[in-house]
Design a protein around this motif. Structure first.
Motif, PDB file in Angstrom:
ATOM      1  N   LEU A  37       1.025  -1.286  -0.066  1.00  0.00           N
ATOM      2  CA  LEU A  37      -0.070   0.101   0.011  1.00  0.00           C
ATOM      3  C   LEU A  37       0.893   1.222   0.051  1.00  0.00           C
ATOM      4  CD1 LEU A  37      -2.692   1.545   0.325  1.00  0.00           C
ATOM      5  CD2 LEU A  37      -2.297   1.105   2.693  1.00  0.00           C
ATOM      6  N   LEU A  38       2.006   1.235   0.913  1.00  0.00           N
ATOM      7  CA  LEU A  38       2.736   2.470   0.955  1.00  0.00           C
ATOM      8  C   LEU A  38       3.508   2.683  -0.186  1.00  0.00           C
ATOM      9  CD1 LEU A  38       4.176   1.912   4.564  1.00  0.00           C
ATOM     10  CD2 LEU A  38       2.491   3.800   3.783  1.00  0.00           C
ATOM     11  N   ILE A  39       3.917   1.572  -0.911  1.00  0.00           N
ATOM     12  CA  ILE A  39       4.807   1.805  -2.215  1.00  0.00           C
ATOM     13  C   ILE A  39       3.732   2.426  -3.415  1.00  0.00           C
ATOM     14  CG2 ILE A  39       5.613   0.587  -4.437  1.00  0.00           C
ATOM     15  CD1 ILE A  39       6.897  -1.226  -2.159  1.00  0.00           C
ATOM     16  N   LEU A  40       2.340   1.861  -3.205  1.00  0.00           N
ATOM     17  CA  LEU A  40       1.480   2.467  -4.307  1.00  0.00           C
ATOM     18  C   LEU A  40       1.159   3.773  -4.353  1.00  0.00           C
ATOM     19  CD1 LEU A  40      -0.482  -0.964  -4.574  1.00  0.00           C
ATOM     20  CD2 LEU A  40       0.992  -0.027  -6.104  1.00  0.00           C
ATOM     21  N   VAL A  41       0.718   4.272  -2.997  1.00  0.00           N
ATOM     22  CA  VAL A  41       0.332   5.283  -2.582  1.00  0.00           C
ATOM     23  C   VAL A  41       1.530   6.474  -2.884  1.00  0.00           C
ATOM     24  CG1 VAL A  41      -0.681   7.141  -0.973  1.00  0.00           C
ATOM     25  CG2 VAL A  41      -1.453   4.931  -1.249  1.00  0.00           C
ATOM     26  N   GLY A  42       2.568   6.209  -2.473  1.00  0.00           N
ATOM     27  CA  GLY A  42       3.801   6.813  -2.664  1.00  0.00           C
ATOM     28  C   GLY A  42       4.146   7.195  -4.168  1.00  0.00           C
ATOM     29  N   THR A  43       4.113   6.219  -4.947  1.00  0.00           N
ATOM     30  CA  THR A  43       4.519   6.196  -6.322  1.00  0.00           C
ATOM     31  C   THR A  43       3.466   7.088  -6.746  1.00  0.00           C
ATOM     32  OG1 THR A  43       5.238   3.895  -6.233  1.00  0.00           O
ATOM     33  CG2 THR A  43       4.777   4.793  -8.682  1.00  0.00           C
ATOM     34  N   ALA A  44       2.234   7.273  -6.577  1.00  0.00           N
ATOM     35  CA  ALA A  44       1.237   8.089  -7.170  1.00  0.00           C
ATOM     36  C   ALA A  44       1.395   9.244  -7.104  1.00  0.00           C
ATOM     37  CB  ALA A  44      -0.227   7.685  -6.489  1.00  0.00           C
ATOM     38  N   PHE A  45       2.021   9.910  -5.989  1.00  0.00           N
ATOM     39  CA  PHE A  45       2.511  11.386  -6.259  1.00  0.00           C
ATOM     40  C   PHE A  45       3.812  11.651  -7.176  1.00  0.00           C
ATOM     41  CE2 PHE A  45       0.256  10.798  -2.217  1.00  0.00           C
ATOM     42  CZ  PHE A  45      -0.483  12.224  -2.313  1.00  0.00           C
TER      43      PHE A  45
END
Length: 702
Positions: A551-559
């Protein structure tokens, strides 16, 4: 002489060649939109369009859609397009330059998107372009209405594209094209009213009347009305069609026609969010057809203003059998309130033109058609000029409103089901005393979730929705983005609220279509006798943490890169299985099927260890207000029955429920209520029986 002519041509060409040209990549796209172009100038400094010429002849303009409108797509970002518009207001083509719509990027592919935008080529701003939001939408190809085929499973995206194309093209046409300039804007005077009769309103030009005779129709179609199987011959002295038009935003018109109370209710309902025309008719050919669907666009009449097609949509606000309040009004055969405007807007004080399309079927295959134009200009005293040009979007019905109207029955069914689920959970302590009822309700709801919410209504929530929320909060929140999909919006709202009451389990265990599919296949695996693997406790406690870094990787990548984040979101098999029914490039299908196959051996494997959406919900679920699942003293000390029966292993050895993992299947509560399963109940019953025997023995001895 020939030399002078050649010199002049060279000077002209050189003057264009010295004009600043756009970058090569941009020029190539514009060249595709205008194949005969010889000169493509750079973007104008005062208006963001690229003029396009064939030698000295202006062919039209190309422009980037986001220079004019920035409507957010389903992913929360605008869809950027290059659009070509010729000097007559016709589209030479539309090219998508950049977008983040996940259903095209990582689902259906770019083909359906390209096929959709290709439909604009050759169409004109003088036509009313309507996107078929679904295959079930009614379609009528008469008049100026042009129907575009939508894209299944991408309704929101194509509607946003259509709105962006038309809104931006209108701004370019009004600024640069002859005949599309906007007249001085006007609005209805709100302080202008006096009681009038029907005839007085007609005499003063507050109501416009248009009459079409049978003779005019026969002259246009070239045959007698008696030649048609329909009974279309009017009574002698009566018109073939008599149509009346009235602008209802004007109190002088609206109050007299509806009456004071009805007009007050009408204005409260309208809330200054649109312009409304009342259309009435009588005769053998009224303004709406017998198969007209309330709330839709009429097929027999249309409205134009300044070469632009004006959208008309029935409001369906009139009561059955409603009459006109003005004294002396004749009886009407049809009466409708139409919201008017759309992308083109509408200037009520300027001249406009209604047209009535007459279609006379000779048989079930052949019809004779004719169009009759009726110029309309209302009395100028009804209006006042507006100082500033109104926002073309002001008063328009937002895109999401039409989507909610079209899906009203799906919305109603979903809301009803969620209300039923809420009542069930609120009364779980009572209902879990009836195990058969609980099991039947749960399995019935899982089937509803998979087949209606998932496969039919496309209500599968995704971690991509979390991206959209965070990016919207980062870039400037707009509720309209989330309202574009009513099913997703309702599910997210319900899930968010219930997170703070019951935790994440209500969604994960009851409302996730992929979760329901996993549970059904797990049951099937057990029935087929497949060996059920129970992950050792120490490994289970480690593996359930995997979904949090995902989850953290996905949300961080979105920015950093939304495109990359959408690609990484393929860790979710939802799109492949639920959205696209496994009809996709084979690696995605193999991945989704592999997860489901593993789930037949390890109960809900994906949900427990890999799901980033579940991780996000679990984090928010920690702020729940209550711990609803009742525990007693002997739970875990020594009783392990609930833990052993918990397929998802959300009960610890000491009897505590791990709400971060629990899917609220209520099986442990059923066991706790069952006098024959719960060890605590069994021990207490034995103690009571023993005590009763002791008392009985003492009584006999006494």
């Amino acid at each position: 002489m020939v030399g002078r002519v050649l010199l002049m041509i060279l000077l002209v060409l050189s003057s264009h060649s010295h004009a600043t040209e756009p970058p090569e990549e941009t020029r190539a796209v514009i060249q595709d939109l205008f194949p005969s172009a010889t000169v493509i100038e750079d973007k104008l400094p005062d208006f963001p369009v690229y003029p396009v010429y064939q030698l000295q002849e202006l062919l039209g303009y190309a422009y980037v859609s986001t220079d004019f409108v920035k409507l957010q797509g389903f992913a929360g970002k605008p869809i950027t397009m290059m659009i070509g518009l010729d000097t007559k207001g016709r589209f030479t083509g539309v090219k998508v330059l950049h977008h983040h719509e996940p259903v095209f990027l990582h689902g259906l592919g770019e083909g359906p998107l390209t096929e959709f935008v290709d439909q604009y080529e050759g169409r004109s701003l003088t036509e009313q372009i309507i996107v078929q939001a679904s295959s079930r939408s009614a379609r009528n190809n008469s008049g100026n209405q042009v129907y575009f085929d939508g894209v299944s499973k991408a309704t929101v995206s194509v509607l946003i594209i259509n709105d962006s194309v038309l809104s931006s093209a209108l701004q370019v046409a009004r600024k640069k094209l002859e005949g599309f300039a906007q007249a001085t804007p006007t609005r209805a005077r709100q302080d202008f009213y006096e009681p009038l009769t029907w005839q007085q309103m007609l005499d003063r030009g507050y109501i416009h009347k248009a009459t079409l005779s049978a003779e005019a129709v026969e002259a246009e179609v070239g045959r007698s009305l008696s030649d048609y199987p329909m009974d279309l011959e009017p009574v002698p002295g009566e018109p073939f069609s008599e149509v009346y038009y009235a602008y209802m935003n004007s109190p002088m018109v609206g109050r007299n026609l509806l009456g004071d109370q009805a007009y007050k209710a009408f204005r409260q309902r309208l809330a200054d969010q649109g312009k409304v025309m009342l259309v009435l008719s009588r005769g053998v050919y009224p303004h709406i057809s017998p198969d007209f669907v309330p709330g839709s666009t009429p097929s027999r009449i249309g409205l134009n203003q300044g070469q632009l097609a004006i959208e008309m949509r029935d409001l369906n606000w009139l009561e059955p059998g409603q009459t006109i309040a003005a004294q002396g009004a004749p009886a009407m055969d049809a009466m409708n309130l139409f919201r008017i405007g759309g992308n083109a807007g509408f200037n009520p004080g300027a001249e406009s033109g209604f047209h009535l399309d007459v279609s006379l079927p000779r048989n079930h295959l052949v019809s004779d058609n004719a169009r009759f134009t009726m110029p309309v200009t209302f009395a100028g005293e009804l209006f006042e000029t507006v100082e500033l040009e109104p926002d073309p979007q002001q008063g328009r019905e937002p895109v999401w409103v039409g989507l909610w109207k079209e899906r009203w029955w799906q919305i109603s069914l979903l809301v009803t089901s969620l209300a039923l689920l809420t009542v069930f959970f609120a009364r779980q302590k009572t209902l879990t005393r009836y195990p058969k009822l609980v099991h039947r309700f749960r399995w019935g709801f899982l089937f509803f979730t998979l087949f209606f919410i998932g496969f039919y209504a496309q209500g599968q929530l995704s971690v991509v929705n979390i991206y959209t929320l965070f990016l919207a909060l980062w870039d400037g929140f707009s509720l309209n983005v989330f309202l574009l999909d009513p099913i997703i919006f309702i599910l997210w709202t319900y899930t968010f609220v219930t997170l703070f009451i019951w935790g994440r389990g209500l969604f994960c265990g009851w409302l996730c279509p992929f979760g329901a599919l996993q549970e059904m296949l797990s049951w099937l695996g057990q029935k087929l006798g497949l060996r059920q693997v129970r992950v050792p406790e120490q490994w289970h406690r480690r593996l359930i943490l995997l979904k949090y870094p995902i989850l953290l990787i996905l949300v961080g990548t979105a920015f950093h890169s939304l495109t990359l984040a959408e690609q990484l979101a393929e860790v979710e098999p939802f799109k492949t299985s639920i959205t696209l029914y496994f009809v996709r490039y084979w690696p995605f299908v193999v991945y989704a099927l592999a997860l489901l196959a593993i789930g037949m051996f390890i109960h809900k494997f994906y949900c427990r260890y890999l799901c980033p959406l579940g991780a996000g919900l679990a984090v928010l679920g920690r702020f729940r207000l209550f711990s609803w699942l009742e525990r007693v003293k002997r739970c875990g000390q020594p009783c392990q029955h609930c833990k052993n029966e918990c397929g998802i292993n959300a009960i610890r050895k000491d009897g505590r429920v791990d709400y971060d993992e629990c899917i609220q299947c209520l099986e442990c509560v059923v066991i706790l209520r069952d006098q024959n399963q719960c060890v605590d109940a069994i021990v207490r019953n034995k103690q009571r029986q023993k005590q009763a025997r002791i008392l009985a023995t003492d009584a006999v001895g006494a």
